[in-house]
Every structure is written in structure tokens, then in C-alpha cells.
Scaffold this active site. Sequence first.
Site, short mmCIF file in Angstrom:
data_model
loop_
_atom_site.label_atom_id
_atom_site.label_comp_id
_atom_site.label_asym_id
_atom_site.label_seq_id
_atom_site.Cartn_x
_atom_site.Cartn_y
_atom_site.Cartn_z
CE LYS A 168 -3.86 0.21 2.42
NZ LYS A 168 -4.97 0.36 1.46
N1 PMP Z 1 -7.14 -3.21 -2.94
C1 PMP Z 1 -6.78 -1.96 -2.68
C2 PMP Z 1 -6.18 -1.14 -3.77
C3 PMP Z 1 -6.96 -1.41 -1.40
O1 PMP Z 1 -6.60 -0.16 -1.13
C4 PMP Z 1 -7.55 -2.21 -0.41
C5 PMP Z 1 -7.78 -1.64 0.96
N2 PMP Z 1 -6.67 -1.84 1.78
C6 PMP Z 1 -7.92 -3.53 -0.72
C7 PMP Z 1 -7.70 -4.00 -2.00
C8 PMP Z 1 -8.50 -4.44 0.32
O2 PMP Z 1 -7.52 -4.77 1.28
P1 PMP Z 1 -7.91 -5.05 2.79
O3 PMP Z 1 -8.95 -6.09 2.78
O4 PMP Z 1 -6.64 -5.52 3.41
O5 PMP Z 1 -8.38 -3.78 3.37
#
Ligand code: PMP
Length: 324
Positions: A168
Site C-alpha cells: 500500500k
Molecule cells: N485493494 C486496494 C487497492 C486497497 O486499497 C484495499 C484496501 N486496503 C484492498 C484491495 C483491500 O484490502 P484489505 O482487505 O486488506 O483492506
Amino acid sequence: MTTNANGQASFNADELQVFFRGQFVPVSEAKVSVMTHALHYGTGVFEGIRGNWNAEQEAINIFRMREHYVRLLDGCRILMLDIPYTADELCDITTQLVERNRHVSDIYIRPLAYKSEELVANLKLQELAADFTLITVPFGNYLGSDRLRCCTSSWRRVDDPMIPARIKACGIYVNSILAKTEATLSGFDEAILLNHDGHVSEGSGENLFMVKDGRIYTPGLEDNALGGITRDTVMQLARNELGLEIDMRTIDRSELYLADEVFLSGTAAHLTPVVELDCRPIANGEPGPITSELQRMYFDIVVGNNPKYRHWCTQVKTGSLVPA
Ligand code: PMP
């Protein structure tokens, strides 16, 4: 407390504490210079973690916090962000901040590790100092709808050899933001991004699942999907509770049009059905049974109500800290 369109509840900023430069301080004192490297280049990594308020427990349940910090530290390795905390120490700082802020509603927890060096014309990660900061704010419904109308984005999801899609990184979110902005200005709730070679990747801030003939499919990380923690939760629940296998494989855009069910998963987005894509209803345009069952289990688990999965929740008893 009121909630705006993005789910962030209003709060008294004077009372909110944050973790900044190794200390807990009021948010008004947590300021960075305009020279800060990350402000210019997006050289940071962040997390989005939810704390879910359980009125009966008088506690916030922080969902799968350690996994979020492991992912943050993976991002730190790739971006050479040297921060002096282990995943367990980051969990401890987070618990302390949630206690200090005495939250008694659902919250969003935003850790950020970033290049804090006040030196802008330098593109060498190895020469730049880093810092860590943490914010917790009241938070509600992120997507603004529990039945999503989506469009296929004209923007493509970033590709790993350009910028690592499995972390991220702050800068990556220009990609998500362009897609989300295009979708919402066009009247849709959310964008579905294809990857560089035209296969389905994910939503702007969510992973994607498709159900067809009783099987569940989701793109693999090689299609530049983020390794979502909610995605992992969905896969474990589908396997362990519904006895359904997940096929991680490349998905074509047109397969989504013909799917029995499509849903998105993410910390902010929870688990939310897509009922329409590119103005075509998914099946009969209603949330499907597998999505609904997974969603029901998920909502029970994230507030700490399912003993089998309580180890995923870090309970912080903030209710009893609030003066009567
Ligand atoms: N894809 C992206 C681009 C995101 O920003 C997120 C949010 N973190 C997710 C998928 C989902 O990830 P998570 O379930 O860990 O929040």
C-alpha cells in the site's frame, strides 16, 4: 456525531490525539514541513484498519491488526523505510492510542510510514530518513451503498514492474483515486480496474470476488490485486464455514457480466455485493445467497461476536473509560 459521504464521522479535533514523532500529541501539534519528501513523491506506505464498536462489550474490536502491520512492514522493506518498531510494538502503540482517544463508535485506524526527510530533490531511498505516524478517527459506511453499481474503469491498475502493487504505497493511490473519481462523477458507486493486459484486477480500494455455478473465483496477486486482509478472511470463511473452494485465477471482464454473483471486499468497504456492472445487472440484480451468507458471518466476526474467530479481534475496552 454526524457522518459525511465518505463515512468519516465529524469529531472534535482539539480532543483527538495522534502518535507523531514517537509521542502521543494532540492532532493540532502533529505538523510536517512543506519540504517533506513523501508530500512531493508519495514515498510512504499506509494501512487502513477498522476498529468496530461493540456496545454490549463496551469495546472496540480491532480487526486483524497484526496482519495489517505485517503488510505495512513489507511495504517498508520495499520502500526502504526504516522505522524503529516491530509489528507487535505497532499493535501496542495502536491499542494505546485507541484507549487515549476513548472511541465509542466504529473507527478507522490509519498508520503511515513515510520518508520524512526535509529534502526534496533526492530520489535515492537509501539516503532518506523515515518516520511513523498513526491516526484514529470515528468512521462509518465508506461506500455509501450496500448494493453497488460499478463500472469498468478506463484506468488500468498499476503493474508490478512499474510500482509494486502488492504494497500500500501512498503514490499508488493516485491510480485508485483517478479510477474512483471517474466512476463517481459518472454516477457509479465504484470502479473495477483491469490490469495491464485487460484482465480483471480489483476495485479502487477493494478486492473482487465472482461466484459462478457454486464456485468462487478471485484474481491472483499476479493480476496486481492487493493481498487484502478481508480477501483472506473471505477465503477462509468460504472454505471453512461453507465448504467452498476458491479458484485464484485470471478473470475476463465478460465473465463478470455472466457471473451469478460479484462482490467486493476491503477493510473500509467490508464485504459488499455488486448488483450491476457497466449498466448490466449481475444475474437478477439482487445480492446473491453466497455473498449474503459470507457477509452475515463477516459482520458477526468483526465486532467480536463469534468466539471461533475472536482471535482476529483485539478488544480495547474504551466504553468504561468514558466519564458518565
Ligand atoms: N485493494 C486496494 C487497492 C486497497 O486499497 C484495499 C484496501 N486496503 C484492498 C484491495 C483491500 O484490502 P484489505 O482487505 O486488506 O483492506
